[in-house]
Design an enzyme around this catalytic site. Structure first.
Site, PDB file in Angstrom:
ATOM      1  N   SER A  47      -0.210 -13.693  12.831  1.00 33.52           N
ATOM      2  CA  SER A  47       1.249 -13.723  12.739  1.00 33.52           C
ATOM      3  C   SER A  47       1.869 -12.426  12.242  1.00 33.52           C
ATOM      4  O   SER A  47       3.073 -12.222  12.399  1.00 33.52           O
ATOM      5  CB  SER A  47       1.690 -14.871  11.827  1.00 33.52           C
ATOM      6  OG  SER A  47       1.093 -14.755  10.553  1.00 33.52           O
ATOM      7  N   ASP A 320       8.652 -15.027   3.506  1.00 36.64           N
ATOM      8  CA  ASP A 320       8.231 -16.346   3.044  1.00 36.64           C
ATOM      9  C   ASP A 320       6.988 -16.189   2.168  1.00 36.64           C
ATOM     10  O   ASP A 320       6.757 -15.123   1.605  1.00 36.64           O
ATOM     11  CB  ASP A 320       8.012 -17.315   4.215  1.00 36.64           C
ATOM     12  CG  ASP A 320       6.961 -16.812   5.209  1.00 36.64           C
ATOM     13  OD1 ASP A 320       6.087 -16.003   4.819  1.00 36.64           O
ATOM     14  OD2 ASP A 320       7.007 -17.225   6.383  1.00 36.64           O
ATOM     15  N   HIS A 323       4.487 -13.835   4.661  1.00 37.61           N
ATOM     16  CA  HIS A 323       4.924 -12.837   5.644  1.00 37.61           C
ATOM     17  C   HIS A 323       5.972 -11.885   5.079  1.00 37.61           C
ATOM     18  O   HIS A 323       6.926 -12.341   4.432  1.00 37.61           O
ATOM     19  CB  HIS A 323       5.510 -13.524   6.885  1.00 37.61           C
ATOM     20  CG  HIS A 323       4.570 -14.454   7.559  1.00 37.61           C
ATOM     21  ND1 HIS A 323       4.634 -15.819   7.414  1.00 37.61           N
ATOM     22  CD2 HIS A 323       3.526 -14.213   8.396  1.00 37.61           C
ATOM     23  CE1 HIS A 323       3.675 -16.385   8.130  1.00 37.61           C
ATOM     24  NE2 HIS A 323       2.982 -15.427   8.721  1.00 37.61           N
TER      25      HIS A 323
END
Length: 345
Positions: A47, A320, A323
Site C-alpha cells: 500500500s 492513519d 500510512h
C-alpha cells in the site's frame, strides 16, 4: 502495509467512479522530472506504492484522497504516495493500476504499470486474496511474453519495489516469537533476492528497492510510548532486516557489469523527518506530533464507522495508523532525491 481493520470494508465500484479513477490516475501533475519521454515505471509491492489495485478496501472510501485528487482514488493516503513522486521525478505520468489494464487504450499505459496491491508482501500475508511480490512480477512477465511490453520498453524502464512491512505485521500478529524474527527476516530476504533477480532478468534497466521503514515509529506502535518516541524493538527488527537486504543488493550489483539495483533508505528518511519535526515542535507545541495519525476511527452507537480527521492534514506526517500523509511522502521524497539520481544513470 496492512491497512487498519476499518480499511478492509468493501465498496462497490460504480461505472462513474471507475471513470473518475482512471482519469485521475492517468493525469499529469507537475511533470518537471529529469527522465526521458519513453521511460516507463513498473511498480511492485504494497500500500505504500499502490495507487488503486486494492478495490475492496478503505483506499476507495473517504476521507482518503481528500487532498489529492479531492476524492478517493485507491491510494492509502489523503493524497499522493511514493509512486506519484517518483513518477514525477522521472518526468512521466503516474502508471495506471494493473486492474484497469483492460479498461483503457494501450496509449494510456505508455508510462508503465503499477502491480502493487495494499496488504500484500514478499510471502503470503493476512490479506490472502492479494498477489504477493512473485505473482505481481509474473503479471509483468506474462505481458512481456504477450508483447504487451517489448524488450525495448524494458530497457528504458525503472522498477520500484516496496515490500516487507506486511510480512512482519503478519508474522507478529500470528504470534511469531520475537526471538525468531531474525530467522523470519532471512527467509524474507532469500525470497526477495530471487524476486529482484527475476525483475532484472526481464531486462529492466534500473530497480529501486526500498529499505523497510522504522516500524516502531508507526502510530500503531508509538502509541505504546504515548506518542513520545518510536518503539525500540520493531525498529531493531527493521535495522537488522535492512542490513541483510543491503548485503543482498551488494551481491546482486557485484554480479552485473553495471549496477542495476538502487536502494531507497526509507528507514533513515522517515527518522529524519520525524526527528526534525519533533525538534521544531519542542519550540512550537502547536505543530502536530509526527508520531500521531491524522485520521482516527470511531464506531458510533449504530455500529457505523466515523472518521475524525485532524485539523491540518497538510502538516501531518502519518495519515492513519500505518500510512504517511501526502505531506509525509513529500518530505520523504525531498530527502530521497539524491538517491533517485542513480535511476537516470
Amino acid at each position: 502495509m496492512i491497512p487498519i481493520p476499518q480499511s478492509l470494508f468493501t465498496l462497490p465500484i460504480i461505472p462513474l467512479l471507475l471513470f473518475i479513477i482512471l482519469t485521475e490516475a492517468s493525469s499529469s501533475w507537475g511533470l518537471h522530472g529529469e527522465g526521458k519521454k519513453d521511460m516507463k515505471l513498473f511498480v511492485f509491492g504494497d500500500s505504500y506504492v499502490d495507487t488503486g489495485n486494492f478495490k475492496k478496501s478503505g483506499s476507495y472510501m473517504p476521507p482518503n484522497g481528500m487532498t489529492f485528487p479531492g476524492k478517493p482514488s485507491g491510494r492509502f493516503s489523503d493524497g499522493r504516495v511514493l509512486t506519484d513522486y517518483i513518477a514525477s521525478y522521472l518526468g512521466i505520468r503516474t502508471p495506471l493500476p494493473y486492474i484497469y489494464r483492460n479498461y483503457v487504450e494501450k496509449s494510456k499505459l505508455e508510462n508503465g504499470m503499477n502491480y502493487a496491491c495494499g496488504g500484500t508482501g514478499i510471502l503470503n500475508t493476512l490479506f490472502t486474496d492479494g498477489p504477493n511480490l512473485t505473482t505481481q512480477i509474473h503479471s509483468l512477465q506474462k505481458q512481456v511474453q504477450q508483447n504487451f511490453y517489448t524488450k525495448h520498453d524494458l530497457r528504458s524502464s525503472v522498477a520500484l519495489v516496496n515490500v516487507g512491512g506486511n510480512d512482519f505485521a503478519t508474522f507478529l500478529q500470528s504470534n511469531g516469537a520475537l526471538k525468531d524474527a531474525g530467522a523470519f527476516s532471512s527467509r524474507l530476504i532469500s525470497q526477495l533476492c530471487s524476486d529482484l533477480k527475476l525483475i532484472k532478468s526481464l531486462g529492466v534497466r534500473k530497480v529501486a528497492i526500498t529499505l523497510i521503514m522504522p516500524m516502531g515509529c508507526l502510530p500503531q506502535q508509538s502509541v505504546n510510548t504515548s506518542y513520545r518516541k518510536c518503539a525500540e524493538i520493531p525498529n531493531e527488527i527493521a535495522i537488522n532486516h535492512n542490513k541483510k537486504l543491503l548485503h543482498c543488493i551488494s551481491k546482486l550489483n557485484f554480479q552485473s557489469p553495471k549496477p542495476v539495483f538502487v536502494t531507497l533508505n526509507l528507514y533513515n528518511t522517515f527518522l529524519s523527518v520525524i526527528t526534525s519535526t519533533q525538534r521544531r515542535r519542542a519550540k512550537d507545541p502547536s505543530l502536530m506530533n509526527p508520531l500521531k495519525a491524522c485520521v482516527n476511527v470511531e464506531v458510533d452507537k449504530e455500529g457505523e464507522l466515523k472518521y475524525n480527521v485532524c485539523e491540518k492534514p497538510q502538516v501531518s506526517f502519518f495519515w492513519d495508523q500505518v500510512h504517511p500523509s501526502q505531506n509525509g511522502w513529500h518530505q520523504v521524497y525531498i530527502r530521497l532525491k539524491s538517491s533517485l539520481r542513480q535511476l537516470l544513470q
